[in-house]
Design a protein around this motif. Structure first.
Motif, PDB file in Angstrom:
ATOM      1  N   ARG A  70       0.475  -1.026  -0.061  1.00 57.46           N
ATOM      2  CA  ARG A  70      -0.053  -0.119   0.095  1.00 57.46           C
ATOM      3  C   ARG A  70       0.879   1.346   0.039  1.00 57.46           C
ATOM      4  N   THR A  71       1.683   1.252   0.681  1.00 53.23           N
ATOM      5  CA  THR A  71       2.596   2.736   1.178  1.00 53.23           C
ATOM      6  C   THR A  71       3.858   2.725   0.041  1.00 53.23           C
ATOM      7  N   LYS A 102       9.786  11.641   3.120  1.00 54.96           N
ATOM      8  CA  LYS A 102      10.556  12.921   2.864  1.00 54.96           C
ATOM      9  C   LYS A 102      11.194  13.354   4.280  1.00 54.96           C
ATOM     10  N   ILE A 151      13.966  13.591  -4.450  1.00 58.60           N
ATOM     11  CA  ILE A 151      12.780  12.567  -4.375  1.00 58.60           C
ATOM     12  C   ILE A 151      11.953  12.688  -5.686  1.00 58.60           C
ATOM     13  N   ASP A 152      11.437  11.621  -6.239  1.00 56.79           N
ATOM     14  CA  ASP A 152      10.684  11.701  -7.522  1.00 56.79           C
ATOM     15  C   ASP A 152      10.918  12.535  -8.494  1.00 56.79           C
ATOM     16  N   LYS A 155      12.019  13.417 -12.001  1.00 58.25           N
ATOM     17  CA  LYS A 155      11.820  12.744 -13.384  1.00 58.25           C
ATOM     18  C   LYS A 155      13.035  13.296 -14.121  1.00 58.25           C
ATOM     19  N   PHE A 206       7.552   6.049  -3.834  1.00 52.88           N
ATOM     20  CA  PHE A 206       6.561   5.038  -3.866  1.00 52.88           C
ATOM     21  C   PHE A 206       7.517   3.662  -3.528  1.00 52.88           C
ATOM     22  N   GLU A 235       8.408   2.231 -11.085  1.00 52.04           N
ATOM     23  CA  GLU A 235       8.861   3.559 -11.093  1.00 52.04           C
ATOM     24  C   GLU A 235       9.990   4.188 -11.843  1.00 52.04           C
ATOM     25  N   ARG A 264       8.300   5.377 -14.879  1.00 49.62           N
ATOM     26  CA  ARG A 264       7.666   6.625 -14.781  1.00 49.62           C
ATOM     27  C   ARG A 264       8.551   7.797 -14.579  1.00 49.62           C
ATOM     28  N   TYR A 294       1.171   3.050  -9.122  1.00 54.78           N
ATOM     29  CA  TYR A 294       1.695   4.454  -8.629  1.00 54.78           C
ATOM     30  C   TYR A 294       0.171   5.162  -8.469  1.00 54.78           C
ATOM     31  N   TRP A 336      -1.426   4.859  -5.187  1.00 54.88           N
ATOM     32  CA  TRP A 336      -0.879   5.065  -4.214  1.00 54.88           C
ATOM     33  C   TRP A 336      -0.842   6.856  -4.220  1.00 54.88           C
ATOM     34  N   LEU A 350       6.069  17.069  -2.540  1.00 55.39           N
ATOM     35  CA  LEU A 350       6.632  16.289  -3.356  1.00 55.39           C
ATOM     36  C   LEU A 350       5.835  16.384  -4.685  1.00 55.39           C
ATOM     37  N   PRO A 351       6.545  16.034  -5.816  1.00 57.02           N
ATOM     38  CA  PRO A 351       5.999  16.197  -7.095  1.00 57.02           C
ATOM     39  C   PRO A 351       4.798  15.240  -7.216  1.00 57.02           C
ATOM     40  N   ASP A 374       2.554  13.299 -10.184  1.00 56.15           N
ATOM     41  CA  ASP A 374       2.601  12.804 -11.574  1.00 56.15           C
ATOM     42  C   ASP A 374       1.127  12.664 -11.885  1.00 56.15           C
ATOM     43  N   THR A 379       0.321  12.325 -15.210  1.00 55.12           N
ATOM     44  CA  THR A 379       0.144  11.532 -16.566  1.00 55.12           C
ATOM     45  C   THR A 379       0.208  10.237 -16.397  1.00 55.12           C
TER      46      THR A 379
END
Lengths: 538, 319
Positions: free
Chosen positions: A208-209, A221, A243-244, A246, A287, A313, A316, B290, B293, B306-307, B309, B311
């Motif tokens: 889940r998390t 974070k 974090i995250d 892209k 994630f 991930e 993504r 994702y 979540w 936090l970003p 997304d 898309t």
């Protein structure tokens, strides 16, 4: 809720006398301290696993489904048809006994059913009875027995007294791997709802998390921000922890204990320092905030369900390749299962170190590199400035964690790193390291408080090897590359070998790493003064 | 003569059962997939160029795997590693040093048994092939090198007898081993003892007309059995024991001889990150993607800066 630990002298007096009654009809006694609690209903439901209910192994009534026997036997048939390992290992054991005294749980408990050979016979006896002509015809004479509720309880007891460490498979002349037997045994138990909380709850959290500890994105974070603050205090250097993000080149995946447990945390600081100093363009994923995979300890299917998010991930976020932290069972999954389960990862590129240009061809398909492979390469190319004397307060030995050792072959990379970052190093006895390494006694989901007696028993052979180098060489630090080790070896060593601390390899790298622009360091990553001779820790 | 006919029939039936049984076992194992790469890595993986990898203990090529299997099958590599815990582990110290002693006895016993049996089987080719194959004659000469007794004692006959007694005594004397032993384990030993016992009695005790026996065995091999002139009960017992052993072999633990080569922890290369291993029965599983979540934790992601997304991932695994 933690049980009182028994007196070490009591546990050390292992009784190796075999029982007078044959093991086939010795019912199991669920004695406190030697088993794990059952999974509460809500976690079973969260994953959609069978037979959610409240129950405990010490209850007389396990609330099995009415057709539990058919479910188990169908499950066996299904797995006999799908896993050559399972079918073959049911057929070819000759009971030569070479495996028996290789198991840390047998050495620590003296219980014959903790020998790998009998652990497998628990299943084999049922296999013979229902799936072979000889067993159907000759019954007990052919080593066959009926599947009863007592047998099921026995399976539960002993398949949750195996850490899937594979040490026995090194010594078996046919390579029979008890980890396979235990994994299938646990899958069968899971079909009728007999699982343990310490495996399924983390798996449900992870599903889940994103991580076993159930840390939500803001907590993730915060932990990393806290680490950045800590590093600034230590080094005077402000680092950014993405974090995250892209488009980063590398996705960093670590076990969640690294940002929430001690001493794991110092290992995390170590990675962050190396990545900063080497100038790697990386990102975490909030994630995919867990590299570990407790699904491995429940079923192949659950392993795949939890592992899927790493590639998802990576895709993504548009990274080129993945870097994985120090974690034993995570690397068993990454090295031996991930490519099969969730690849092809053709959206990624063959990993290339942005610092040295080394192409990691050995990860050409999976595209995931172990942080020790990455750092060993940096050190070999002289791309890190290291001051070994900053680890002079540590006299170190290295514990090969079961999974990177016997499920991967990662033996030299961590040793190469250790040679580069410290001056005092002593190997433990040959028969207890590398492919013959002894387990911490708490892996595969067994590291609970309620299971403390079995953990101390199972970890004793490892502790004996540590005690040996402590006595002979004054070793005061055991380095390892496994998050479960880092959680469970400190209490184990405190129990058997007080005065030996546990550290991740990258913690020791972090101590030695001279960062550009850092202020003179007076303490190690733990905040303890540098330059001692071990007195501070001995 | 009825006894000759019975012996010939027993041999045919046993050989057929053996061949069909082994073929069936191997076919069942071989058709069962190896869904994952699970070699036990007993040596350094092939990773960085400057780290020497262990080509046999952690093979990354087929040649390495072949080498590993050859070492395992011919020299019993894994059994050679055998150790026993020393008395320290059972002593009064709470945490004594680990002492493991090397224990080569079992390895030696196993090597002695298997290699002697192989030589003995090959020696027997002289009874079934005409002219006598050079291999059989050579082995017989080598085997009788010590020139003791009349007829000359074959070394392998003595070795196999000693090895079998060792394996039995070991099983009976060690309480733990006795505890894990199944009745079937004694049956296997008994079958081997019957074969070697009657064989030894036949060669060194009973007086048989070797020419007569060879005429019989050659005719059996040619599928046109001619009766023995002289029936010897030791010979009958030996042939019966061999027939029993052959017929039971595929259905007992002795089938390990065929199984070893198919053992996934030994016959797979440690290359699962280099090359993808495909699971033939792989099927999709339920995953938590994702989006699920993100949607559950949206508020917290926003609060933490936090970003997010929006898309959709481009599909694929776990998406």
């Amino acid at each position: 809720m933690a049980l009182e630990k028994p007196d070490p002298a009591h546990l050390a007096a292992v009784d190796f006398t075999v029982p007078r009654r044959a093991w086939r009809d010795l019912p199991v006694e669920f004695r406190k301290g030697t088993y794990n609690y059952a999974t509460p209903r809500r976690h079973v439901e969260a994953l959609g696993l069978p037979n959610p209910r409240e129950w405990q192994p010490h209850d007389a009534d396990w609330k099995l489904p009415p057709d539990w026997k058919r479910i188990i036997l169908d499950g066996m048939q299904d797995r006999l048809d799908r896993y050559r390992s399972f079918r073959l290992f049911m057929d070819i054991c000759v009971r030569c006994g070479a495996c028996a005294d290789k198991c840390h749980f047998y050495l620590g408990s003296g219980d014959p059913r903790n020998t790998p050979v009998l652990r497998a016979e628990l299943l084999r006896s049922v296999y013979r009875r229902y799936f072979t002509a000889a067993g159907r015809m000759f019954g007990p004479l052919a080593g066959a027995r009926d599947l009863t509720e007592d047998v099921l309880k026995e399976w539960f007891y002993y398949f949750y007294q195996c850490t899937e460490c594979r040490r026995c498979s090194v010594f078996c002349p046919y390579g029979i791997d008890t980890a396979e037997i235990t994994m299938i045994g646990r899958e069968l138990l899971s079909l009728v709802g007999c699982t343990i909380q310490w495996v399924v709850e983390p798996a449900a959290n992870c599903y889940r998390t994103g991580n076993h500890l159930g840390i939500q994105p803001h907590g993730f974070k915060d932990s990393l921000a806290f680490a950045a603050g800590e590093l600034e205090e230590l080094t005077g250097i402000r680092i950014d922890i993405p974090i995250d993000r892209k488009g980063a080149e590398v996705l960093l995946v670590v076990p969640s204990a690294d940002y929430f447990g001690t001493p794991h945390y110092y290992t995390l600081l170590g990675y962050l320092m190396v990545l900063h100093e080497a100038g790697v363009d990386y990102t975490f994923s909030a994630f995919a905030s867990e590299g570990g995979n407790f699904g491995l300890f429940a079923s192949h299917e659950l392993m795949k369900r939890l592992n899927a998010k790493i590639y998802a991930e990576a895709r993504r976020l548009g990274v080129k390749w993945i870097l994985g932290g120090e974690c034993g069972h995570m690397w068993r999954v990454v090295h031996q299962y991930m490519g099969t389960m969730n690849a092809p990862a053709d959206f990624l590129e063959v990993p290339v170190s942005p610092v040295t240009g080394t192409r990691f061809d050995h990860a050409a398909s999976t595209k995931m590199v172990h942080v020790c492979e990455f750092t060993a390469d940096l050190i070999a190319h002289g791309r890190l400035r290291l001051d070994r004397s900053r680890n002079d307060h540590w006299n170190v030995t290295f514990h090969d964690s079961c999974n990177p050792a016997r499920g991967m072959g990662l033996y030299e990379e961590p040793r190469a790193i250790l040679r580069g970052v410290l001056n005092h190093f002593h190997e433990m006895a040959e028969d207890t390291i590398r492919e013959r390494t002894l387990c911490c006694g708490s892996g595969a989901g067994l590291g609970t408080d309620e299971n403390v007696e079995m953990r101390m028993r199972g970890g004793r052979p490892r502790a004996m090897a540590v005690n040996d180098v402590r006595t002979r060489h004054g070793v005061n630090c055991l380095a390892c590359i496994c998050a479960i080790d880092k959680a469970t070896l400190p209490p184990l060593l405190e129990y058997w070998v007080p005065g030996v601390e546990v550290a991740g390899v990258h913690e020791l790298v972090g101590n030695a790493l001279v960062m550009a622009g850092e202020r003179p360091r007076t303490t190690d990553l733990r905040g303890e003064p540098l330059g001692g001779t071990g007195a501070a820790h001995a | 003569m009825p006894l000759s006919l019975a012996l010939a029939t027993a041999l045919y039936a046993a050989a057929a059962t053996f061949a069909a049984g082994i073929a069936w076992r191997v076919w069942v194992w071989a058709r069962t997939p190896e869904p994952f790469r699970i070699p036990t890595t007993t040596g350094q993986q092939r990773s960085l160029a400057w780290i020497a990898s262990s080509r046999v203990e952690s093979p990354s090529t087929r040649l390495g795997v072949a080498g590993r299997l050859a070492l395992e099958g011919l020299l019993f590599r894994s059994l050679f590693r055998n150790t026993v815990p020393g008395p320290a582990a059972r002593g009064p110290d709470v945490c004594p040093p680990p002492v493991f002693f090397e224990r080569k006895a079992l390895w030696l016993g196993a090597m002695a048994l298997h290699w002697s049996l192989l030589v003995i089987v090959l020696r027997h080719l002289r009874l079934f092939v005409d002219p006598v194959p050079g291999l059989a004659a050579g082995l017989a000469a080598l085997d009788g090198f010590f020139e003791i007794g009349t007829p000359r004692w074959y070394a392998t006959d003595a070795i196999v007898a000693i090895a079998l007694v060792y394996l039995l005594v070991r099983r009976l004397r060690d309480p733990l081993l006795r505890y894990v032993t199944l009745p079937a384990d004694y049956v296997a030993l008994a079958a081997l003892m019957a074969v070697t016992g009657t064989g030894i009695a036949l060669r060194y005790g009973a007086r048989v007309d070797l020419v007569d026996v060879r005429t019989f065995t050659l005719s059996v091999a040619a599928l046109a059995p001619v009766p023995l002139k002289d029936t010897n009960l030791w010979l009958a017992a030996h042939v019966a024991a061999v027939a029993c052993l052959l017929a039971m072999l595929p259905f007992t633990k002795m089938v390990h001889a065929a199984g070893l080569w198919l053992s996934p922890t030994r016959n797979q290369a440690n290359d699962s990150r280099r090359r993808r291993h495909v699971n033939p029965w792989d099927a999709p599983v339920d995953v938590h993607g994702y989006e699920a979540w993100r949607d559950e934790f949206r508020d917290k992601l926003v609060a933490a800066g936090l970003p997010i997304d929006e898309t959709r991932p481009r599909g694929g695994t776990g998406a």
